[in-house]
Design a protein around this motif. Structure first.
Motif, PDB file in Angstrom:
ATOM      1  N   HIS A  35      -7.600  50.517 -12.514  1.00 54.40           N
ATOM      2  CA  HIS A  35      -6.963  49.126 -12.660  1.00 54.40           C
ATOM      3  C   HIS A  35      -5.316  49.385 -12.449  1.00 54.40           C
ATOM      4  O   HIS A  35      -4.552  49.006 -11.857  1.00 54.40           O
ATOM      5  N   GLN A  36      -4.852  50.561 -13.101  1.00 52.42           N
ATOM      6  CA  GLN A  36      -3.564  50.852 -13.123  1.00 52.42           C
ATOM      7  C   GLN A  36      -3.084  51.345 -11.705  1.00 52.42           C
ATOM      8  O   GLN A  36      -1.916  51.169 -11.617  1.00 52.42           O
ATOM      9  N   ASP A  79      -3.018  44.229  -7.884  1.00 49.18           N
ATOM     10  CA  ASP A  79      -2.784  43.920  -9.089  1.00 49.18           C
ATOM     11  C   ASP A  79      -1.617  43.097  -9.156  1.00 49.18           C
ATOM     12  O   ASP A  79      -1.313  42.067  -9.812  1.00 49.18           O
ATOM     13  N   GLU A  97     -10.238  51.555 -16.294  1.00 46.62           N
ATOM     14  CA  GLU A  97      -8.666  51.292 -16.671  1.00 46.62           C
ATOM     15  C   GLU A  97      -7.818  52.131 -15.707  1.00 46.62           C
ATOM     16  O   GLU A  97      -6.648  51.562 -15.228  1.00 46.62           O
TER      17      GLU A  97
END
Length: 63
Positions: free
Chosen positions: A28-29, A34, A25
């Motif tokens: 991903h941040q 993204d 996670e």
């Protein structure tokens, strides 16, 4: 102690999965691609689905 070994092993495995999930996670941040991925639907509406693609389904509806 021997009787508790399977439980300890299971707890250690669960902790490792949680650590891996938290790390994923965090990656991903900070993923630079993204935002680009999130914009794909807006930038290419012709590639998106429409209500006719999913008859009888209401987004956000109940089952």
């Amino acid at each position: 102690m021997t009787a508790l070994q399977p439980e300890i092993t299971a707890l250690v495995a669960r902790q490792q999965r949680l650590v891996e999930g938290i790390a994923a996670e965090a990656r991903h941040q900070v993923d630079e691609t993204d935002d680009a991925f999130a914009r794909l639907a807006c930038d290419h509406p012709e590639k998106c689905s429409c209500p006719e693609d999913y008859p009888g389904w209401t987004p956000g509806g109940t089952r």
